[in-house]
Design an enzyme around this catalytic site. Sequence first.
Site, PDB file in Angstrom:
ATOM      1  N   HIS A  67     -14.073  -0.642  -5.204  1.00  0.00           N
ATOM      2  CA  HIS A  67     -14.348   0.790  -5.306  1.00  0.00           C
ATOM      3  C   HIS A  67     -14.486   1.235  -6.748  1.00  0.00           C
ATOM      4  O   HIS A  67     -13.943   0.633  -7.661  1.00  0.00           O
ATOM      5  CB  HIS A  67     -13.249   1.607  -4.609  1.00  0.00           C
ATOM      6  N   CYS A 172      -1.962   3.630  -7.653  1.00  0.00           N
ATOM      7  CA  CYS A 172      -2.803   2.612  -8.280  1.00  0.00           C
ATOM      8  C   CYS A 172      -3.613   3.282  -9.388  1.00  0.00           C
ATOM      9  O   CYS A 172      -3.607   4.507  -9.520  1.00  0.00           O
ATOM     10  CB  CYS A 172      -3.730   1.934  -7.271  1.00  0.00           C
TER      11      CYS A 172
END
Length: 646
Positions: A67, A172
Amino acid sequence: MKIQDLLKKEVMMLDLKATSKEAAINEMIGNLVDKGVVMDFEVFKTGIMNREAQMTTGLGDGIAMPHSKNTAVKEATVLFARSATGVDYESLDGQPTDLFFMIAAPEGANDTHLAALAELSQYLLKDGFAAKLRGVTSPEDVIAVFDAEANKKEEVAAPVAGQDFIVAVTACTTGIAHTYMAEEALKKTAAEMGIGIKVETNGASGVGNKLTADDIAKAKGVIIAADKAVDMPRFNGKPLVNRPVADGIKKTEELINIILNDQADIYVAKEGAQAAASEEKLTAGQAFYKHLMSGVSQMLPFVIGGGIAIALAFLIDNAMGVPQNSLGNLGSYHELASMFMKVGQAAFGFMLPVFAGYVAYSIAEKPGLVSGFVAGAIASNGLAYGKIAFAAGGEKTLGLAGVSSGFLGALVGGFLAGYVVLATKKYVKVPRSLEGAKSILILPLLGVLVTGFLMFAVNIPMAAINTALNNFLTGLSGSSAVLLGLLVGGMMAIDMGGPVNKAAYVFGTGTLAASVANGGSVVMAAVMAGGMVPPLAVFIATLLYKNKFSQEERDSGLTNIVMGLSFITEGAIPFAAADPARAIPSFVAGSALAGALVGLAGIKLMAPHGGIFVIALTSNPVLYLVFVLIGALVSGILFGALRKAK
């Protein structure tokens, strides 16, 4: 918005052909480009690969979620791909990956999009869900699997009296996928173990399910599954285990058992640490660099905005003409130029206080901010005349008017302020009833006074060093200018955005304040020239040595023209990372040559960034571009000649 709204059927790939990680990424990005979702293959791929360099997005159990939140993305889209044979994707469990969800989020993705992407992470951890996706035969089947799961009612287990309760935080670096995967994994495992849990997510759309003071007080312990700094001081005194976010996904039972079995260490909040658990692992050098870059990152907008405004003031006066007897007023002779000058000087005036303030903030958090600003202001403005009363009853004037220690003084002052506040917090004790006033009254007051008076002493030697340095830089010519230009130009290409590159850039910007009035800084000109060379060298190498580069690499070479001309050195990173032994020495050679030539010619620059867009702010635009081109040609030819043929 539901995740089904982002899962576009027209971009799904139910028969992925690639057998290696990069080939799979290329195949998926190519499909997104073909379908008009991604506008620039290389820009988007750079974002994807940068994320993979931080930690693999191969989550295990055959699932990967590459991503990127990226300027090359036209609209938020999730590409679903399936491989019949599996791909070696360097997954966390080391097993082949056959299900892929490539998330393409535009730079300005709103909270609705990000929430939908978080929902995708939660779906993938549901029992049997991945198996259903492996059995689909059409894009319509994929959507149907998600619809069927969405229509299920979640069964929430009733709280068990007296059950253990823990809290967790997941985060994250991008806040898109792993944050929510870890949340779902922790909740699922806790439910299976009969444990109560509340998980706070620090995602791209902000903090979700925020832990309250009451939650933390009730908890038996705390699990931090994060790859970036989170708010830690609130957990002071609690048993705490701190692991990467990947462990929150794959080692959830282990983390929970560490808390349940009383194996976690008691967390003690470090004075002034923003992320104490990670701070403990920093060496002195790493801590210095972290605090320094905190100040630099906050300072740069003031330097860039103010520096370019001042440079435009000089350009306007030059264009409109200034009489010979008024050249001392160049930059503020005409009213329009004077307006630009005043705006630029106002922004520039904040440069050193902001720099020192945020160095101190990085060390001591909010209490250090005001002391750092004061230290930076003293470094910028210098000391005033003062009278010292002596014991004999006489008075003596201390002639220190206008002593400015500049960037070096602000650097010392920022660290001084931060550690003064830390020492004050540690050693100044107050009654419990006054603890509330300590952070808003005692720390700022003592921090400002102690730092301010210490800066009176620090400013004197630092001012002498600063003056000597400025005189040296102002008088740069001949061999000294060549050597300095060679050094800073080469440093820009060593790690292309890393600590060495940043050190050269910070040094260059630090010379601007004292040199703008003299037409700009030779050092800054050499720094920018050196930084422009590597991406341009990539283009030249891919153009001259086509047989040594793949078609995708040659396409990337074209995008590096724009990056190089825009002074974005990072454009060359993928090539340096793929072949560092040949690429980096080649880039350093050309960058050092460009910097040395700029120093030899004494070309000055009045702006700290911008590349070709601020070329008019150099003292010799044409010659400057020639030197950059020479450096790029040398690097490009070396890189291409050394590289092995495909």
